[in-house]
Design an enzyme around this catalytic site. Structure first.
Site, short mmCIF file in Angstrom:
data_model
loop_
_atom_site.label_atom_id
_atom_site.label_comp_id
_atom_site.label_asym_id
_atom_site.label_seq_id
_atom_site.Cartn_x
_atom_site.Cartn_y
_atom_site.Cartn_z
N HIS A 101 0.83 -1.20 0.00
CA HIS A 101 0.00 0.00 0.00
C HIS A 101 0.87 1.25 0.00
O HIS A 101 2.05 1.22 0.35
CB HIS A 101 -0.93 0.01 1.21
CG HIS A 101 -0.21 0.11 2.53
ND1 HIS A 101 0.49 -0.95 3.09
CD2 HIS A 101 -0.08 1.14 3.41
CE1 HIS A 101 1.01 -0.58 4.24
NE2 HIS A 101 0.70 0.70 4.45
N ASP A 103 0.47 5.06 1.84
CA ASP A 103 -0.27 5.52 3.00
C ASP A 103 -1.43 6.45 2.63
O ASP A 103 -1.27 7.42 1.88
CB ASP A 103 0.67 6.25 3.97
CG ASP A 103 1.58 5.30 4.72
OD1 ASP A 103 1.21 4.12 4.87
OD2 ASP A 103 2.67 5.74 5.14
N HIS A 261 4.71 0.19 0.18
CA HIS A 261 5.50 -0.57 1.15
C HIS A 261 4.66 -1.70 1.74
O HIS A 261 3.43 -1.73 1.62
CB HIS A 261 6.07 0.32 2.25
CG HIS A 261 5.05 1.10 3.02
ND1 HIS A 261 4.44 2.24 2.53
CD2 HIS A 261 4.50 0.89 4.25
CE1 HIS A 261 3.58 2.70 3.42
NE2 HIS A 261 3.60 1.90 4.48
N ARG A 276 4.76 6.30 13.45
CA ARG A 276 4.74 6.97 12.15
C ARG A 276 4.19 8.38 12.26
O ARG A 276 3.19 8.63 12.93
CB ARG A 276 3.88 6.18 11.16
CG ARG A 276 3.98 6.66 9.73
CD ARG A 276 2.93 6.02 8.84
NE ARG A 276 1.62 6.67 9.01
CZ ARG A 276 0.48 6.20 8.52
NH1 ARG A 276 0.46 5.06 7.84
NH2 ARG A 276 -0.66 6.84 8.71
#
Length: 305
Positions: A101, A103, A261, A276
């Site tokens: 995906h 983000d 990623h 994150r």
């Protein structure tokens, strides 16, 4: 290949297609303008960059550094930061993002940059893999480029991810994972994005896909599935990826406009936790200058445009 960029900063290329390790940088809010520029240049060139030995960072230091790269978003459009409004814990107790995906593509304002810091690592496994979506597009044959340049896809946060949920624990359902999923889907978002977006800083064309894609506009379900997987296979070819083995004190920064990623869930029931922070981005633009369109949901609270 190593590039000496200053008296202290060096960039070590990790592969022909993507990835570099940056040495000689102590991340934080006091980083010099020149060092920040070097980090950004390396990021744009290599799509994902890694930093070892950043044990001094906590959430506040990570956030202070993030502000040097741009305006931090909220932790997530639907999931609240557990300890800080801008920090999203990527915590194996609440699920594992073991699917390719980019983000937050289900909103119109896709984050520009993501900064991920190791907090608690399993004794083995738990690597993350990144893929270069610019290179994937560049290596398409001309006939496929002509097709995908005109395609659009609907992305949503209410997606078929059930097959990746770990239901092997006692009772078959993990309460934390179920609660997290309910929070993730508590407000529905759908956005139409071009399958090929133009990078706002480099002008490069990149494939905008990943597991939030619901369908390709104008195609049947079968056709959408076939086209999506054809392109995803191009993105995730091993030659187009870099795999990072996390260690304590590591930080990864990636260009969310040019990568996908995948967090590899190969660490059994051990704990894995990373924090994150995402940097606000713009609304993607197609090769013919058309911007993405919101179908459902308003993400204005997530980040300003």
């Amino acid at each position: 290949m190593t590039a000496q960029l200053s008296d202290t900063i060096t960039v070590h290329r990790l592969g022909a297609g993507i990835g570099a390790r940056v040495d000689g940088v102590r991340l934080g809010g006091d980083l010099s303008e020149g060092a920040v520029a070097t980090v950004r240049d390396a990021l744009l060139a290599h799509k994902v960059v890694f930093f070892r030995g950043q044990e001094h960072l906590d959430d506040a230091g990570q956030l202070a550094f993030a502000r040097l790269l741009g305006e931090p978003t909220l932790a997530h459009p639907t999931v609240k930061g557990r300890e800080h409004a801008n920090v999203l814990p990527i915590d194996s107790d609440y699920g594992k993002a073991n699917s390719w995906h980019t983000d937050v593509t289900f909103v119109d304002r896709v984050p520009a940059i993501s900064i991920l810091r190791a907090v608690e690592l399993p004794p083995y496994g738990g690597n993350t893999v990144w893929a270069n979506t610019v290179r994937a597009y560049e290596e398409l044959p001309p006939a496929l480029k002509a097709l995908v340049d005109r395609l659009w896809a609907v992305h949503t946060n209410v997606y078929d991810y059930a097959g990746h949920v770990d239901s092997t624990r006692i009772g078959g359902v993990d309460v934390k994972e179920e609660s997290y999923r309910d929070e993730f889907e508590s407000q529905r978002y759908e956005t139409e994005h071009p399958v090929v977006r133009v990078h706002p800083e480099t002008g490069e064309r990149a494939l905008l896909l990943g597991h939030f894609v619901k369908r390709i506009v104008g195609l049947t379900s079968a056709e959408s599935h076939a086209v999506y997987h054809l392109l995803q296979e191009r993105v995730t070819r091993l030659e187009n990826t870099v795999r990072w083995q996390w260690a304590d004190g590591d930080v990864a920064i990636w260009d969310n406009r040019a990568t996908q990623h995948y967090g590899v869930a190969d660490y059994d029931d051990a704990r894995r936790r990373l924090h994150r922070i995402t940097i606000a981005g713009d609304v993607p633009v197609s090769v013919d200058g058309v911007t993405s369109t919101t179908v459902v949901g308003d993400a204005a609270h997530f980040s300003a445009l």
